[in-house]
Design an enzyme around this catalytic site. Structure first.
Site, PDB file in Angstrom:
ATOM      1  N   THR A   1       4.958   5.168  -6.875  1.00  0.00           N
ATOM      2  CA  THR A   1       5.372   4.768  -5.537  1.00  0.00           C
ATOM      3  C   THR A   1       6.228   5.889  -4.972  1.00  0.00           C
ATOM      4  OG1 THR A   1       5.357   2.435  -6.158  1.00  0.00           O
ATOM      5  CG2 THR A   1       6.554   3.028  -4.163  1.00  0.00           C
TER       6      THR A   1
ATOM      7  N   LYS B   1       2.125   0.404  -0.071  1.00  0.00           N
ATOM      8  CA  LYS B   1       2.956   0.006  -1.209  1.00  0.00           C
ATOM      9  C   LYS B   1       4.392  -0.282  -0.771  1.00  0.00           C
ATOM     10  CE  LYS B   1       4.127  -0.969  -5.380  1.00  0.00           C
ATOM     11  NZ  LYS B   1       4.068  -0.088  -6.536  1.00  0.00           N
TER      12      LYS B   1
END
Length: 311
Positions: A107, A182
């Site tokens: 991420t 995300k």
């Protein structure tokens, strides 16, 4: 692709997997079990032993891991680590072959995803920002969901690799799109987990048995993936890591920075970030993200997983 062709494809495709943490290790294990040739590397020594027993090879450096790879996969902690391992001296882009597919499951910020896509293209490689959701249980069971940004043609090329680790792949758009998805997704995850802890604190303060209250939550309109994954952890006071509080806080900071740049008001995100910062300050960084519930336990003066005593 029929079964026989899939088997041949897996046996001939070489994968380098870098980053063997809570998520990376079970993901790499699933690739090995599905018949892929996998070389692994991790910054912290000793993380590859179980994978070596399954049949993976351990490389001595990132460059060694990727030099002969057809696909390079990274699952790392933050922007600084990802940038260094891709662009630093002796990093991935210094050793990778032209034509290699690069997939980052970390991420990271959308800006870094786009930066790496450009840098990869300059070496003749393709890059996908492809973060995942599902936490550790899904990484272990091979049921992750992938959010992909980058070229659709490249995504199709590596789809069999992703299929070995997950059950759903969503192409969101050009480079950076997976990272945007995300960050928005994890803002919701954080808020849902806080809502679960907060609702439970109301219930136990009001004299309810927590297990029965959470049964209602899971069956009713408040049901969520957070309630499904974290109810038992709350009841048992189990804060072993599925996804750490520190990583969630990192993601919330990235999401906050992104929303500021987009001029999008996010009052719930900011409240969640503040509460996770409080959890970090209290020393819960290396526990599961639901350890933020300990703040509520302090505020109400009793555990959330035990039936309170009535006056």
């Amino acid at each position: 692709m029929n079964f026989r062709r899939k088997q041949v494809f897996r046996m001939t495709l070489s994968i380098a997997f870098i980053g063997l943490g809570t998520m990376g290790s079970p993901m790499a294990a699933n690739l090995v079990r599905k018949g892929f040739s996998v070389a692994v590397w991790n910054r912290t020594p000793g993380k590859a032993e179980d994978l070596k027993e399954l049949g993976a090879a351990e490389a001595g450096s990132p460059a060694e891991a990727v030099r002969a790879a057809d696909v390079v996969i990274t699952m790392l902690s933050n922007d600084d680590v990802v940038r260094e391992l891709y662009r630093g001296e002796g990093g991935i882009l210094s050793a990778v072959r032209p034509g290699t597919a690069l997939i980052d499951h970390s991420t990271i910020s959308p800006a870094l995803a786009r930066e790496l896509a450009t840098a990869a293209a300059e070496t003749g490689c393709g890059f996908l920002d492809c973060p995942v959701t599902g936490s550790k249980p899904a990484a272990v069971s091979g049921t992750l969901v992938f959010m992909a940004g980058g070229e659709a043609e490249l995504l199709e090329r590596v789809r069999p690799v992703l299929d070995a680790m997950g059950t759903k792949i969503v192409h969101l758009g050009p480079s950076g799109s997976g990272s945007v998805a995300k960050l928005g997704h994890n803002a919701i995850v954080a808020i849902n987990n806080l809502a679960l802890a907060e609702g439970l604190s109301i219930a136990v303060s009001g004299g309810l048995e927590p297990a029965k209250f959470l049964e209602v939550v899971r069956a009713g309109g408040a049901g969520s993936k957070a309630a499904e994954l974290k109810s038992s952890k709350l009841l048992e006071g189990d804060y072993s890591v599925q996804f750490s509080l520190a990583l969630m806080l990192k993601d919330l900071r990235l999401a906050s920075s992104l929303s500021d740049g987009l001029n999008v008001p996010t009052p719930m995100l900011e409240a969640a970030k503040s509460l996770f910062q409080a959890g970090s300050a209290a020393g819960y960084d290396q526990e599961d993200l639901i350890a933020v519930a300990k703040l509520y336990e302090q505020w109400i003066g009793q555990p959330l997983g035990e039936r309170p005593e009535n006056g």
